[in-house]
Scaffold this active site. Structure first.
Site, PDB file in Angstrom:
ATOM      1  N   GLY A 215       0.768  -1.242   0.000  1.00 45.72           N
ATOM      2  CA  GLY A 215       0.000   0.000   0.000  1.00 45.72           C
ATOM      3  C   GLY A 215       0.791   1.280   0.000  1.00 45.72           C
ATOM      4  O   GLY A 215       0.216   2.368  -0.159  1.00 45.72           O
TER       5      GLY A 215
ATOM      6  N   GLU B 101       4.228  -6.470   1.922  1.00 44.24           N
ATOM      7  CA  GLU B 101       3.785  -6.930   0.588  1.00 44.24           C
ATOM      8  C   GLU B 101       3.707  -5.757  -0.382  1.00 44.24           C
ATOM      9  O   GLU B 101       2.647  -5.459  -0.923  1.00 44.24           O
ATOM     10  CB  GLU B 101       2.386  -7.572   0.695  1.00 44.24           C
ATOM     11  CG  GLU B 101       2.268  -8.718   1.672  1.00 44.24           C
ATOM     12  CD  GLU B 101       0.807  -9.095   1.978  1.00 44.24           C
ATOM     13  OE1 GLU B 101      -0.123  -8.366   1.567  1.00 44.24           O
ATOM     14  OE2 GLU B 101       0.606 -10.119   2.632  1.00 44.24           O
ATOM     15  N   PRO B 102       4.809  -5.063  -0.626  1.00 52.63           N
ATOM     16  CA  PRO B 102       4.737  -3.895  -1.506  1.00 52.63           C
ATOM     17  C   PRO B 102       4.578  -4.290  -2.966  1.00 52.63           C
ATOM     18  O   PRO B 102       5.187  -5.256  -3.421  1.00 52.63           O
ATOM     19  CB  PRO B 102       6.087  -3.203  -1.282  1.00 52.63           C
ATOM     20  CG  PRO B 102       7.018  -4.324  -0.918  1.00 52.63           C
ATOM     21  CD  PRO B 102       6.183  -5.310  -0.139  1.00 52.63           C
ATOM     22  N   GLY B 103       3.760  -3.566  -3.676  1.00 50.11           N
ATOM     23  CA  GLY B 103       3.634  -3.748  -5.117  1.00 50.11           C
ATOM     24  C   GLY B 103       4.066  -2.464  -5.803  1.00 50.11           C
ATOM     25  O   GLY B 103       5.200  -2.311  -6.271  1.00 50.11           O
ATOM     26  N   ARG B 104       3.162  -1.505  -5.784  1.00 49.65           N
ATOM     27  CA  ARG B 104       3.377  -0.234  -6.478  1.00 49.65           C
ATOM     28  C   ARG B 104       4.718   0.422  -6.153  1.00 49.65           C
ATOM     29  O   ARG B 104       5.433   0.867  -7.049  1.00 49.65           O
ATOM     30  CB  ARG B 104       2.252   0.735  -6.063  1.00 49.65           C
ATOM     31  CG  ARG B 104       2.267   2.069  -6.783  1.00 49.65           C
ATOM     32  CD  ARG B 104       1.267   3.040  -6.128  1.00 49.65           C
ATOM     33  NE  ARG B 104      -0.025   2.441  -5.926  1.00 49.65           N
ATOM     34  CZ  ARG B 104      -0.997   2.397  -6.838  1.00 49.65           C
ATOM     35  NH1 ARG B 104      -0.831   2.959  -8.005  1.00 49.65           N
ATOM     36  NH2 ARG B 104      -2.146   1.818  -6.564  1.00 49.65           N
TER      37      ARG B 104
ATOM     38  N   ARG C 136      -5.340   3.367 -15.408  1.00 44.78           N
ATOM     39  CA  ARG C 136      -5.410   4.107 -14.140  1.00 44.78           C
ATOM     40  C   ARG C 136      -6.075   5.478 -14.249  1.00 44.78           C
ATOM     41  O   ARG C 136      -6.881   5.829 -13.405  1.00 44.78           O
ATOM     42  CB  ARG C 136      -4.022   4.242 -13.497  1.00 44.78           C
ATOM     43  CG  ARG C 136      -3.352   2.897 -13.175  1.00 44.78           C
ATOM     44  CD  ARG C 136      -2.122   3.041 -12.290  1.00 44.78           C
ATOM     45  NE  ARG C 136      -2.477   3.580 -11.000  1.00 44.78           N
ATOM     46  CZ  ARG C 136      -2.280   4.815 -10.617  1.00 44.78           C
ATOM     47  NH1 ARG C 136      -1.652   5.670 -11.396  1.00 44.78           N
ATOM     48  NH2 ARG C 136      -2.688   5.217  -9.440  1.00 44.78           N
TER      49      ARG C 136
ATOM     50  N   TYR D 194      -9.260   5.297 -11.915  1.00 49.58           N
ATOM     51  CA  TYR D 194      -9.059   5.899 -10.586  1.00 49.58           C
ATOM     52  C   TYR D 194      -8.904   7.413 -10.620  1.00 49.58           C
ATOM     53  O   TYR D 194      -8.461   7.997  -9.634  1.00 49.58           O
ATOM     54  CB  TYR D 194      -7.777   5.357  -9.935  1.00 49.58           C
ATOM     55  CG  TYR D 194      -7.587   3.874  -9.904  1.00 49.58           C
ATOM     56  CD1 TYR D 194      -8.531   3.043  -9.302  1.00 49.58           C
ATOM     57  CD2 TYR D 194      -6.443   3.295 -10.432  1.00 49.58           C
ATOM     58  CE1 TYR D 194      -8.323   1.676  -9.252  1.00 49.58           C
ATOM     59  CE2 TYR D 194      -6.233   1.931 -10.379  1.00 49.58           C
ATOM     60  CZ  TYR D 194      -7.180   1.116  -9.785  1.00 49.58           C
ATOM     61  OH  TYR D 194      -6.974  -0.227  -9.729  1.00 49.58           O
TER      62      TYR D 194
ATOM     63  N   CYS E 193     -12.993   3.408 -28.598  1.00 47.39           N
ATOM     64  CA  CYS E 193     -14.316   4.020 -28.744  1.00 47.39           C
ATOM     65  C   CYS E 193     -15.029   4.162 -27.408  1.00 47.39           C
ATOM     66  O   CYS E 193     -16.024   3.483 -27.139  1.00 47.39           O
ATOM     67  CB  CYS E 193     -15.151   3.176 -29.695  1.00 47.39           C
ATOM     68  SG  CYS E 193     -14.297   2.917 -31.253  1.00 47.39           S
TER      69      CYS E 193
HETATM   70  C1  LIG Z   1      -2.618  -5.104  -3.931  1.00 46.32           C
HETATM   71  C2  LIG Z   1      -2.116  -5.742  -2.699  1.00 46.32           C
HETATM   72  C3  LIG Z   1      -0.819  -5.469  -2.269  1.00 46.32           C
HETATM   73  C4  LIG Z   1       0.100  -4.476  -2.952  1.00 46.32           C
HETATM   74  O1  LIG Z   1      -0.431  -3.202  -2.887  1.00 46.32           O
HETATM   75  P1  LIG Z   1       0.449  -1.945  -3.385  1.00 46.32           P
HETATM   76  O2  LIG Z   1      -0.416  -0.786  -3.099  1.00 46.32           O
HETATM   77  O3  LIG Z   1       0.683  -2.133  -4.824  1.00 46.32           O
HETATM   78  O4  LIG Z   1       1.695  -1.928  -2.579  1.00 46.32           O
HETATM   79  C5  LIG Z   1      -0.362  -6.135  -1.148  1.00 46.32           C
HETATM   80  N1  LIG Z   1      -1.138  -7.019  -0.488  1.00 46.32           N
HETATM   81  C6  LIG Z   1      -2.409  -7.307  -0.881  1.00 46.32           C
HETATM   82  C7  LIG Z   1      -3.205  -8.284  -0.120  1.00 46.32           C
HETATM   83  C8  LIG Z   1      -2.940  -6.672  -1.996  1.00 46.32           C
HETATM   84  O5  LIG Z   1      -4.191  -6.933  -2.372  1.00 46.32           O
END
Ligand SMILES: *Cc1c(COP(=O)(O)O)cnc(C)c1O
Length: 427
Positions: free
Chosen positions: A246, A283-286, A322, A326, A353
């Site tokens: 997050g 659990e970082p993604g972004r 995005r 969003y 379209c």
């Molecule tokens: C999407 C998600 C993440 C990663 O979120 P980011 O905002 O991209 O860091 C981590 N854990 C869970 C359970 C998610 O659904």
């Protein structure tokens, strides 16, 4: 020469031209065509190092949430750097295994795990299931018993904390579909601890995405630690605390904390509450990938109208959803700075379209037809959310490492798109 993304290497302007490491964006667009995702290896390594650094005395482990960008070449870099993976489907499990991740490197999240998903994850011996409902506990218990295994589980608790982000990416409020209600969590743990196919391992929360302040994380951490305390009182000991992902990034003028600051804040909360010995999971993604990638697109037409100027490009909402999904504001630059044109205010739109097919609105740009534009911060939730609407082929992806460019996903062809479909027999 100036870095385009403050604090992150990999993208710079040299004499008015955008470069990804040592190759100009215009060259990449010419060689590999557009729309094109480009990633900088230096930027990726920088972000990995940031997340790995951690805090003296607090064990922590990083599980990359691969839904942000699941390209195998990127996953391979993460795996080689020792990161684990947060997965949400059997497809993501297969991707993690494909780059050599072991079960112990994988945590499995998501509200809708099917029986076959659970079986696949148990076969791989995943580190932990982050469980989101009582029915899911029952299901995992049953599948594990059928397989003669024990499933390690965490409950993903919903701390009812406002992450102060866009409602579609806010996941830690009572009215979201995610997690087990805070007030039912202790009961659920007691139930889980009596199930013979389960082994209680940790606790998990994930309150949303693109969070740009520490406060919601700290608030959620204290609520999670309230539960850790209550569980200890009930004789249920955990072996890790997972604070989810997050962490936000700077798309425009946001000032998010660094990974280091977040880890530090979480470590401090756990120490203060007497649980400093517990390993922390993230659990970082972004925050790992957003700023490591850009989306290149070519200007097809400039279309002035009485109401607006439209800049029509060859990328669309199908490549980067995005902005329309969003209302995300993403940076956009001309890859070759123009001094021979007066800047005008444009809506940058794609060929799809839909009136919702825009990449940016009301941007001041000096641009000509044929120019290449670059969308900044496109490494996360760009390609991974791409689709084939309007029968558009998905973009290619290129990873740049100094003066070398590797195609890490070839451009989809129209044949690829049709390959899964079958005509009815002519009877
Ligand atoms: C999407 C998600 C993440 C990663 O979120 P980011 O905002 O991209 O860091 C981590 N854990 C869970 C359970 C998610 O659904």
């Amino acid at each position: 020469m100036s870095d385009v993304i403050p604090g992150i290497p990999g993208f710079s302007f040299r004499n008015g031209s955008l470069f990804c490491e040592d190759i100009s964006a215009a060259d990449l667009a010419e060689r590999f065509q557009t729309p094109l995702y480009i990633y900088s290896r230096a930027a990726l390594e920088h972000n990995i190092a940031d997340w790995k650094r951690g805090i003296e005395g607090t064990p922590h482990r990083v599980f990359y949430a691969m839904k942000a960008n699941g390209n195998l070449a990127l996953l391979d870099l993460f795996a080689r750097a020792g990161l684990g993976f947060d997965i949400v489907s059997a497809g993501e499990l297969a991707r993690a295994l494909a780059v050599g991740a072991k079960g112990e490197d994988i945590v499995y999240s998501g509200v809708g795990k099917s029986i076959s998903d659970i079986k696949a994850a148990l076969e791989a011996d995943v580190c932990c299931f982050n469980v989101e409902s009582l029915s899911e506990l029952d299901r995992i218990n049953k599948v594990a018993l059928d397989m003669g295994k024990k499933a390690r589980i965490s409950l993903r608790v919903n701390p009812d904390v406002d992450a102060k982000t866009h409602p579609y990416i806010s996941t830690g409020l009572k009215n979201n579909k995610f997690g087990i209600a805070f007030d039912s969590a202790v009961e659920a743990y007691k139930k889980a601890s009596r199930m013979p196919g389960l082994e209680v391992s940790g606790i998990d929360c994930h309150i949303g995405s693109q969070i740009t302040e520490l406060e919601p994380f700290v608030h959620a951490a204290h609520k999670v630690l309230d539960l850790v305390e209550a569980l200890a009182d009930a004789g249920i000991e955990l072996d890790h605390v997972d604070f989810g992902g997050g962490l936000g990034v700077r798309y425009a003028d946001e000032q998010p904390p660094s990974a280091q600051e977040l880890i530090n804040a979480m470590a401090q909360c756990t120490r203060e509450r007497g649980f400093g010995h517990l390993p922390l999971f993230f659990e970082p993604g972004r925050s790992l990938v957003a700023q490591t990638g850009m989306l290149l697109m070519r200007v097809e037409y400039l279309k002035p109208t009485a109401a607006k100027n439209f800049c029509i490009v060859d990328a669309a909402m199908t490549d980067m959803i995005r902005p329309t999904l969003y209302q995300a504001q993403m940076g956009l630059v001309n890859c070759t700075e123009r001094t021979d044109q007066n800047p005008l205010v444009y809506d940058i739109v794609g060929p799809v379209c839909e009136s919702g097919d825009f990449l940016a609105k009301n941007r001041t740009l000096a641009v000509c037809e044929g120019d290449v534009l670059s969308m900044l911060g496109a490494g996360a939730y760009g390609m991974s959310m791409a689709n084939n609407y309007n029968a558009r082929s998905r973009a290619a992806e290129v990873l740049v490492d100094e003066d070398k460019a590797w195609v890490i996903r070839r451009r989809e062809t129209i044949e690829d798109q049709m390959a899964l479909e079958t005509l009815l027999p002519k009877i």
